[in-house]
Scaffold this motif. Sequence first.
Motif, PDB file in Angstrom:
ATOM      1  N   TYR A  40       0.907  -1.247   0.107  1.00  0.00           N
ATOM      2  CA  TYR A  40       0.155  -0.091   0.029  1.00  0.00           C
ATOM      3  C   TYR A  40       0.890   1.212  -0.045  1.00  0.00           C
ATOM      4  N   ALA A  41       2.095   1.175  -0.396  1.00  0.00           N
ATOM      5  CA  ALA A  41       3.426   2.192  -0.516  1.00  0.00           C
ATOM      6  C   ALA A  41       2.748   3.272  -1.515  1.00  0.00           C
ATOM      7  N   GLY A  42       2.413   4.369  -1.285  1.00  0.00           N
ATOM      8  CA  GLY A  42       2.175   5.429  -2.145  1.00  0.00           C
ATOM      9  C   GLY A  42       0.522   5.597  -2.219  1.00  0.00           C
ATOM     10  N   VAL A  43      -0.387   4.776  -1.579  1.00  0.00           N
ATOM     11  CA  VAL A  43      -1.851   4.855  -1.317  1.00  0.00           C
ATOM     12  C   VAL A  43      -2.214   6.551  -1.358  1.00  0.00           C
ATOM     13  N   PRO A  44      -1.567   7.154  -0.643  1.00  0.00           N
ATOM     14  CA  PRO A  44      -2.083   8.956  -0.446  1.00  0.00           C
ATOM     15  C   PRO A  44      -2.246   9.382  -1.600  1.00  0.00           C
ATOM     16  N   SER A  45      -1.153   9.048  -2.460  1.00  0.00           N
ATOM     17  CA  SER A  45      -1.152   9.820  -3.686  1.00  0.00           C
ATOM     18  C   SER A  45      -2.158   9.401  -4.866  1.00  0.00           C
ATOM     19  N   ALA A  46      -2.597   8.156  -4.664  1.00  0.00           N
ATOM     20  CA  ALA A  46      -3.455   7.414  -5.642  1.00  0.00           C
ATOM     21  C   ALA A  46      -4.707   8.103  -5.052  1.00  0.00           C
ATOM     22  N   ALA A  47      -5.069   8.288  -3.617  1.00  0.00           N
ATOM     23  CA  ALA A  47      -6.294   8.688  -3.174  1.00  0.00           C
ATOM     24  C   ALA A  47      -6.841  10.214  -3.344  1.00  0.00           C
ATOM     25  N   ILE A  48      -5.574  10.984  -3.460  1.00  0.00           N
ATOM     26  CA  ILE A  48      -5.782  12.321  -3.803  1.00  0.00           C
ATOM     27  C   ILE A  48      -5.991  12.486  -5.222  1.00  0.00           C
TER      28      ILE A  48
END
Length: 263
Positions: free
Chosen positions: A39-47
């Motif tokens: 789940y590394a990088g999920v904040p970028s995908a979420a935004i």
Amino acid sequence: AGGVAGASVDLILFPLDTIKTRLQSPQGFYKAGGFRGIYAGVPSAAIGSFPNAAAFFLTYEYVKWCLYTDSSSYLMPVKHMLAASAGEVIACLIRVPSEVVKQRAQVSASSRTFQIFSDILYEEGIQGLYRGYKSTVLREIPFSLVQFPLWEFLKALWSWRQEHGVDSWQSAVCGAFAGGFAAAVTTPLDVAKTRIMLAKAGSSVAGGNVLSALRGVWRSQGLAGLFAGVFPRMASISLGGFIFLGAYDQTRCLLSQVGREGS
């Protein structure tokens, strides 16, 4: 409707996307993190996913409306191709920065998403966030040229066979088939885009030349390298097509209903 669809699919299928990125990374799957921290990088995908998908469908539907043709016209696939291409060019203005940050996080799971974003801005400026814009557009347009006309054609065929419009789940099934097929044929372009985004700043690959990136992969890994990650890509995009286009149709129907009741 597009925003809801985009956020749903990106967050549900994020682990498959991480595995695909690591399979395509130049350092190899296990050095890039293997199955750890998927789940590394999920904040970028979420935004990025909500505004990116919203921008795509807004443009797609608007261009389709501008290019109105009779539904029986042989020009219908051309209309869908042009609308999808325009949608991708606009959506990539939001998607690419989000994708650059996300992919860097996926292959260096120890770094925080915001830290990666700050490092890119500090070292490479705004153009660092848009590295791979051209290769992403060159991947997305052929993908959409296959997926959207095929999706619209399958829906029309199913409607004709059952003599009424397709339900949301039927639209989702058509989306899964169209997405999986489009994913398979455009995998080499996806590999080139991943290599460009992950390349060290200042290297020849980081320059963004898609043909040059493809030649490099072909020389070092042959056909297997060009189709690295094809199965997780097909799996995630088939499933993604099911969720994305099904959720889009379902949300659009609900919003239309609310609009009718409100008026």
